[in-house]
Write an enzyme that holds these catalytic residues in place. Sequence first.
Site, PDB file in Angstrom:
ATOM      1  N   GLY A 472      37.476  96.050  10.953  1.00  0.00           N
ATOM      2  CA  GLY A 472      38.021  94.701  10.837  1.00  0.00           C
ATOM      3  C   GLY A 472      37.494  93.835  11.973  1.00  0.00           C
ATOM      4  O   GLY A 472      37.855  92.671  12.124  1.00  0.00           O
ATOM      5  N   THR A 473      36.589  94.427  12.760  1.00  0.00           N
ATOM      6  CA  THR A 473      36.093  93.772  13.964  1.00  0.00           C
ATOM      7  C   THR A 473      34.981  92.770  13.675  1.00  0.00           C
ATOM      8  O   THR A 473      34.745  91.864  14.457  1.00  0.00           O
ATOM      9  CB  THR A 473      35.499  94.836  14.899  1.00  0.00           C
ATOM     10  OG1 THR A 473      34.566  95.608  14.120  1.00  0.00           O
ATOM     11  CG2 THR A 473      36.577  95.757  15.425  1.00  0.00           C
ATOM     12  N   GLU A 704      38.000  95.367  23.339  1.00  0.00           N
ATOM     13  CA  GLU A 704      39.223  95.755  24.036  1.00  0.00           C
ATOM     14  C   GLU A 704      39.451  94.936  25.302  1.00  0.00           C
ATOM     15  O   GLU A 704      40.331  95.239  26.097  1.00  0.00           O
ATOM     16  CB  GLU A 704      39.171  97.250  24.357  1.00  0.00           C
ATOM     17  CG  GLU A 704      39.292  98.090  23.105  1.00  0.00           C
ATOM     18  CD  GLU A 704      38.813  99.516  23.296  1.00  0.00           C
ATOM     19  OE1 GLU A 704      39.653 100.372  23.536  1.00  0.00           O
ATOM     20  OE2 GLU A 704      37.603  99.759  23.211  1.00  0.00           O
TER      21      GLU A 704
END
Lengths: 738, 329
Positions: A472-473, A704
């Site tokens: 989904g990145t 992240e």
Amino acid sequence: MAIIGPVQQKNMGPPHSRIDGRAKVTGAAPYASDFAVGRPAYAYFVTSSIARGRITGFDMAAAGQVPGLLDILTYETMRGAVKKPTFFAGGGYAGTTIRPLDGPEIFHDGQIVAVVLADSYESAREAAYKVKVTCQAEQPAATFGSAGATTEDAADAKGHEDPAVGDIAAGLAAASATVDADYATPTQHHNPIELFTTTCAWTGDKLTVYEPSQIVHGLKHGVAEQLGIPPDHVRIVSPFVGGAFGSKASVTPRTALAAIAARCLGRPVKLVLTREQGFSVATYRAETRHHLRLGADADGKFTALSHEAWEVTSRPDSYLVAGTDTTARLYACPNVFTKVHLVHVDRNTPGFMRSPPEVPYLFPLECAIDEVAEKLGLDPIELRRRNDTMKEPIGGLPYTSRSLMECFDQAAESFGWARRSAAPASMRDGDWLIGWGCASTCYPTALAPATARVILWKDGRVKVETAAHDLGTGAYTALAQVAAERLGVPVGQVTIALGDSDLPPSPVAGGSITTASVSSVIAKACDAIRAKLGVNDSALIDPGIRVAGFERLGVALVQEYAEFAPHGAKPEGIDKLYAGLSTLKGGAMLEDRIQYAFGAEFVEVRIHARTREIRVPRVHGAFAAGRIVNPKTAHSQLMGGLIWGVSSALHEATEMDLGTARYINDNFADYLVPVNADIEDVSVILVPERDTQVNPLGIKGLGELGNVGTNAAVANAVYHATGRRIRELPIRLEKLLA
Amino acid sequence: MRPFIFERATSPESAIAAFHADRATSFLAGGTTLLDLMKLDVVRPERVIDINALGANEIEISEDRLRLGASVRMADAEAQEELRRRVPMLTQSLALAASTQLRHMATLAGNVLQRTRCPYFRDVSWSACNKRLPGSGCAAMAGFNRQHAVLGASDACIATYPSDFAQALIALDATVDVVGRRGRRQLPFAKLHVPPGRTPEVETTLAPDELILGFEMPIEPWMSRSLYLKIRDRDSYEFALASAAVALEVDGGAVRQARIALGGVAAVPWRAREAEQALIGRVLDEASCQLAADIAFAKAQPREHNAYKPLLGRQTVARALLQAAAMEA
């Protein structure tokens, strides 16, 4: 919600929309449980309602009456069926070494104790509800301080090295201002929207597994290991993943059970865990405690940093994140002491969750910096500026690039930090107390060996094949952009295949390594194609030159397979990759340099003077991460990170019943995440940065980076609003009452 | 989910006729509670009677009375402009509940009959729940009870009553129209629910075959000075940690009558009558509002994790009263 749109700046690619966006919103993108398999049986788990003890018996009488029931698997028939797995965090595949259905022992709440198989999901569930399990319960240990919890030094348990330098006592003695405080972060669960699903289908002795995965080659080998079959007999299909955040990186016990069930029944088996079951069958972010001491001299130079921490793990597994590897090196400081302990309790094994070490460990450090700044009468940004460094203090290694203060400057400007009144509880709007806080964010820039195959056709079509993952990145899009740019074709001419273990292996979609690692190998394959065609970089943009190259070679397509190993990688990295293992290199783990991405996060909170509910009208973050391949998907990643950060600071905690060591809020009604109404202005600023060392393309991962600093930024804002330091997450209104 | 017999009723009479005392029977309206609890195996009806087609979906607003049919969807009641103006407390209590999607399905009667959110009740793997398994104990008592009740609970059950709308109904002296085998009857809304006492499995005074047909209440001009204040962990789609439905009749600066009902803190819909009394004749200021708030929670019995609730509740009441006092009547 005001969003500053992503624009292409220096050292950034174009902000391309997702090439898979339409397929996703129209339902055309197949997720693992969408794959049709012939006449499947359905599996439903019965899980333990005690955290420690033994199963003393099963009563299957009522369950046996359910129409459509096919079989019920328990340890009584399955003992030894699932082989002992190797532990992911120890260089293997599995998220837990607890073998499913291997005996009567119960190691944690929610442990799988039976697999009910039926012709329909409803029948399987009904029969599962009717299975009666009797247990002999023992008193479990739930957390830190529980009777029966055992603590061990991480250095002994895992061979972890505690970074340290100088003399901490002398450093503290030399300080003009010190903070000495305890901090706590809670258990959190990833809760991706897509549940943990597995569909297994055998053809002869070959197994196909449809399962959302962050590491399809790892899952392939992990399942083979658990089943005791050759890895070549297993194929993993996982083209789309509906969120993972670390929870789909390690092999869970469920996959082997579904595979065995399918083999027993001689037909495919579909398994969809409930939201509740996901809490205990997969992993979670470990609860942590910290004791942090920070000292600075009158000029604001840090003189001492001591960071001691404790992390919860399960009885059998020593899962460790040890974020002191980062906190010890983030700022200049001559005297650093760190220590990490593991606390074994009767819980399921924790695992990687978005920014695993950085989220819990930067919280205490970035809060303490705010506190020291106040004691010194310094602006917290200025205090960070005075301790900014291009050399980490433990080994004296140089940062490859570091734009921390540029990020602070741009975010502060955007946020309007200069208008902040420094005194706590000094800004107010009617009944609402206003607080502004900030914190640094950072994430190690790591890469791992990767492989890919790229095909260029004479007509300019391109195909990229690599078993990387898009959680989904936006990986599909970013990787297609890299190939398109390298071969000089429009992105629309690139098709890209990911998420299938039949493709050349790529590393885990974790550690924010995908874009940098997989782009690097795709670029390498593209360069090989160009070399074959005998054309230089820019020449391929001209279709005529491309066609001439193909005609010279007399072929219709050129195909190149490439392998990439990052700086610091060992020679066996590619072999390990083929064995489903990712060897991450970078961050603070290199011998000659240190590489991180940085950012700065600013938060405004509004807290009602009476009832103390906390709202977050504004979050601004500025981030620098080397070359940005796609500012649009990068922007989304960072925005999602900031929202997650707010969620972590204010909402997310997996609550436990301490007497029984059981999860309480293992569902989406009670495990709170923000809703739209909670999120207003989220502004993401991409700060241009050039890093010529991290990899040939200069890319740092940023998946992240967004959610690391937010906990502390929110806590610092809460302090600014109220004058109260909350050192235990999440920050809920009761902590601000009275 | 366990198999069940599904029937559709087209009138109150047919719904009641379909009810058989020998089989565990549930009436299905919006289903937003029942279906959840069936999937969770918490309620196990053998017979489900769909009452969505039996009518009872009228909204009647007159000069001095309001009648709301039992099957009116929350979203439809909330959307009534006239009600928003004349009794803001009522529409606010609806608008602040659940999510838009749920409010489009959930009915008003279903809302007031919704079951507690106590996690030990909603998860059958907990063996001790007096509400679910009478006599089995209460795991919440020594467990994680952050959301539990501090008012009206008992040693057998500390589950919180979850509805927002019910607080408006009890504050507005609503009555409930009921029909059952023995015919129609009307009762004060305040008499619909019963505190847990020693029988927390008994939640209402309705007979098993009885259906709610509607709610009726007087509307008076001063009720335009009313509001529903809901304090919760996030800004939407979440149950109250504490809430207050307040209405004030103010005459020459002094309170003539006050209505205060409390959500999120009590075991049943909760009217703070002594606190209301304490305000009569007083000017609404910090001191009088705080006094009323203190009285409202004077008998609160907090536990380990909900120890904050009496204070939060008092602050919620005081804030709601002061906000209502500042409203244009």
